[in-house]
Design an enzyme around this catalytic site. Structure first.
Site, PDB file in Angstrom:
ATOM      1  N   HIS A 447      76.516 -48.382  45.494  1.00  0.00           N
ATOM      2  CA  HIS A 447      77.297 -47.200  45.883  1.00  0.00           C
ATOM      3  C   HIS A 447      76.487 -46.040  46.451  1.00  0.00           C
ATOM      4  CE1 HIS A 447      80.626 -44.626  46.219  1.00  0.00           C
ATOM      5  NE2 HIS A 447      80.949 -44.431  44.969  1.00  0.00           N
ATOM      6  N   TYR A 563      90.219 -37.298  38.072  1.00  0.00           N
ATOM      7  CA  TYR A 563      89.374 -37.292  39.270  1.00  0.00           C
ATOM      8  C   TYR A 563      90.017 -38.159  40.341  1.00  0.00           C
ATOM      9  CZ  TYR A 563      85.269 -38.499  42.197  1.00  0.00           C
ATOM     10  OH  TYR A 563      84.405 -38.705  43.239  1.00  0.00           O
ATOM     11  N   THR A 576      81.812 -37.083  49.468  1.00  0.00           N
ATOM     12  CA  THR A 576      83.093 -36.951  48.774  1.00  0.00           C
ATOM     13  C   THR A 576      83.194 -35.610  48.058  1.00  0.00           C
ATOM     14  OG1 THR A 576      82.257 -37.950  46.733  1.00  0.00           O
ATOM     15  CG2 THR A 576      83.241 -39.444  48.370  1.00  0.00           C
TER      16      THR A 576
END
Length: 747
Positions: A447, A563, A576
């Site tokens: 990620h 979230y 993000t």
């Protein structure tokens, strides 16, 4: 005794009579073709660098400007207001040019300068235009005249055929919001989650931070901002042959990589292909690996890689991707995969579970890497893995959606792609491509180098190219012929000492504890999709988020900090931001839904208020006015300055017990779901963020399907992914029923 030595292009044998040298013409040919391929790639990069460097102009526009300047000069008109004359006088100091040559050189120099000035002006103008985000807050379906004019100007300054990285230097930097604005938005987000006394205490901490330490940290943050730029098809199985599926898909991935190298992938744009998003994350999609460190990990990215590494039954194989100076064809890659599947050799000591090092704690892996993989065959083999284009696992299990047992099959499929057996995926590679024994496939992505939409864009292309463009022969094999001249895949050689094998087993035990604790539930929601939701004149994402709030309340009997990932790629190198989806408005709606005394119209009114608030929060996050990234950066600055902030410390310690993310479907044109409704993707998922919370990922596929992935931990007695999935299905139906009842009452 004769001693033989093998090199790439020749073989020589040492005998008592001398040296017998034999040249390999085939090997020399391969060296020549490899060099030619390398120079082609360098030329393409050079060409693309020029095209991107002069964007939004084009290289040919230089000639137009220069010719225009020269034409006016010969017409006895001075377009330079005396600048050309000054250049001419400067050139007179040299005696190597005639008068006419000086005039031409002066005109060319001025024309070039004018061309560069126009490029800078256009690029600056485009950056100013892209800094405007008012269009995002306009009422859905309505566009003002000012917005239409603004869009026209953006298109005017955007050039004709932008390449993948063309807009990068024109994207604005991520802004730094005012401290007081961020603090006020934070307090608003936690108001429904705190008791009155706790909220008063937090308000006092927040206001003290906003007037004391906050401004000091903000000054350093602004200073930095000036200098820095800030998964398989669900129902379709085109072949049951594992090697064939790998052959087509690997070839498709390599075609995508070639398009990426040539910058032929179109930039992702919003608002009718007008507003570009940042493309920086694509740069490290391939040839990339995460390298462990004792204090911090690093990202290693290679400019190019001509091989992949394949894992099967505990062995590692290096597979070259080129032959005769060209990319291997699908049938040739299938041939290579089948050779690996047919290989009967056994794993070397410690080899089978080696990748568990990438799944366990980072410090032991970093120390083990430094101690045992820094030289000799271990270094060569590790380099082959870390410098590979990507990693491939030929899995020994069968996975995929089964209509006769959808829940169990999808849950097993998802968990296998998430962690496998914890030693058959190289979790540090940017991409681990997994092909199962029955031909199903998927992808596991590291990620840190990019976010889910980037991997999703690749995966959409792979699925479309594999099934709809390349296809398979009637017998299930890849189309085309095998090639016996292609060398066999090479086994990687390891010499892993006992001490390292002990670390591997420890890492595997750590990883297994985590993996076995993951309760994963994946299911397709087929009752309705975004088509019906949009007819209700509401945002599909807001609809799902409110359904998640209702489901969580039914599941846990309380609200929690939520979230939702929002992208900030409207800005250069944006990643993000957090949308805090649990708001006062969403809580009011949920309470109304569980209160029998509330009418349909009252519930709908509260739904619309909550939906509008969610969309506002999402837009603020997208346009640089979020909460959490700003507070986190202030926290990092406070640590650098060695100052303590009770407010920031408490904010960053709050657990996200409901972590959610939508995987967008970005290339709708690749799949005609009306003609081929079975060509739908199951999307992707992730594990829970909090030990006592849920992780929820979803993808809105076409108009009539939403795929959900829910994760939690078995070790938490309060959470149950299947139970939450049941509540989520009910919540989705309950909310759509409100609209249907309201519609029926108006008839």
């Amino acid at each position: 005794m004769a001693e033989a030595h093998q090199a790439v292009a020749f073989q020589f044998t040492v005998t008592p009579d001398g040296i017998d040298l034999r040249l390999s013409h085939e090997a020399l040919k391969q060296i020549y073709l490899s060099g030619l391929h390398s120079w082609k790639k360098k030329f393409i990069r050079f060409k693309n660098g020029i095209i991107t460097g002069v964007f939004p102009a084009s290289p040919s526009s230089w000639l137009i400007v220069v010719v225009g300047v020269m034409t006016t000069m010969y017409a006895k008109i001075d377009p330079s207001l005396g600048i050309i004359a000054k250049i001419n006088r400067t050139l007179e100091r040299t005696d190597c040019m005639s008068s006419q040559t000086k005039n031409v050189v002066s005109g060319v120099l001025f024309g070039t300068g004018l061309w560069v000035a126009l490029i800078v002006t256009m690029r600056f103008s485009l950056k100013v235009l892209l800094s405007y985000h008012g269009w995002m807050f306009a009422e859905h379906g309505k566009m003002s005249r000012a917005t239409k004019i603004w869009m026209g100007m953006v298109k005017l300054f955007s050039g004709r055929k932008p390449m993948l990285y063309s807009f990068q230097t024109s994207l604005p930097r991520l802004p730094v919001p005012a401290v007081k604005d961020t603090v006020n938005r934070y307090l608003e987000s936690v108001r429904p989650l705190m008791k009155e006394e706790d909220f008063k205490r937090m308000t006092a901490l927040a206001h003290d931070f906003a007037v004391s330490l906050g401004p000091r940290l903000q000054w350093y943050l602004k200073l930095k901002s000036w200098w820095a730029t800030n998964y398989d098809l669900l129902y379709v199985l085109p072949t049951h042959i594992q090697a064939a599926r790998a052959g087509n898909a690997i070839h498709a991935i390599l075609l995508y990589r070639r398009k990426l190298d040539r910058e032929e992938i179109k930039p992702i744009c919003l608002l009718g292909s007008t507003i570009p998003l940042c493309s920086a994350q694509w740069e490290r999609m391939f040839n990339t690996s995460r390298i462990p460190g004792e204090e911090t990990d690093t990202i290693q990215h290679m400019r190019d890689s001509k091989h992949i590494v394949v894992y099967h039954r505990g062995r590692y194989f290096k597979v070259w991707l080129y032959h005769d100076g060209r990319l291997l064809k699908p049938r040739e890659i299938e041939q290579q995969m089948q050779r690996i599947l047919d290989d009967t050799s056994e794993p070397q000591p410690g080899e089978a579970r080696l990748a568990a090092l990438t799944a366990g704690d980072r410090v032991p892996w970093a120390r083990c890497r430094q101690a045992y993989f820094g030289r000799g065959k271990n270094k060569q083999s590790l380099d082959a893995v870390e410098k590979a284009a990507f990693f491939v696992t030929l899995d020994e299990t069968e996975q995929g959606y089964r209509r006769e047992d959808p829940d169990t099959s999808m849950d097993s499929y998802a968990k296998s792609l998430l962690h496998g057996r914890c030693y058959d995926r190289w979790f540090d590679k940017s991409i681990t491509f997994v092909v199962f024994k029955n031909g199903k496939m998927g992808m596991n992505a590291e990620h840190s180098w990019a976010d889910a939409p980037i991997v999703g864009h690749l995966w959409e292309y792979v699925l479309s190219t594999d099934s709809l463009q390349m296809g398979y022969a009637e017998d299930g094999h890849c189309k085309g012929d095998t090639n016996p001249n292609i060398p066999y895949p090479t086994r990687l050689q390891w010499d892993i000492p006992g001490e390292c094998q002990e670390v591997i087993e420890t890492s595997l035990n750590t990883a297994n504890l985590l993996a076995n604790d993951v309760d994963f539930h994946s299911f397709p929601f087929e009752a309705f999709g975004k088509g019906i939701i949009k007819k209700c004149r509401t945002s599909p994402d807001a609809f799902v988020q409110l359904a998640l709030q209702l489901a969580h309340y039914k599941d846990m009997g309380k609200f929690c900090l939520t979230y939702e990932a929002s992208m900030t790629r409207l800005f250069r190198e944006g990643r993000t931001e957090t949308v805090r989806s649990c708001t006062t408005e969403s809580c009011d709606f949920v309470r109304a839904m569980v209160d029998p005394a509330q009418t349909v119209e009252q519930r709908l009114k509260l739904f619309k208020l909550a939906s509008e608030k969610h969309q506002l929060m999402y837009r603020l996050a997208m346009t640089g006015s979020g909460i959490d990234r700003h507070l986190f950066c202030l926290y990092v600055v406070s640590k650098y300055l060695a100052v303590e902030s009770p407010f920031l410390k408490e904010v960053l310690s709050e657990p996200w017990r409901l972590s959610t993310s939508q995987t967008p479907q970005q290339q709708v044109e690749l799949f005609d779901l009306e003609r081929n409704p079975e060509y739908v993707s199951s999307g992707g998922g992730f594990g829970p963020v909090a030990d006592d919370g849920y992780g929820v990922s979803y993808i809105l596929v076409g108009e009539n399907l939403i795929n959900f992935h829910i994760s939690s931990k078995f070790s938490c007695p309060e959470t149950d992914s299947h139970r939450f999935g049941k509540h989520l299905r009910e919540a989705m139906i309950d909310i759509i029923t409100l609209f249907r009842l309201s519609s029926n009452s108006k008839k």
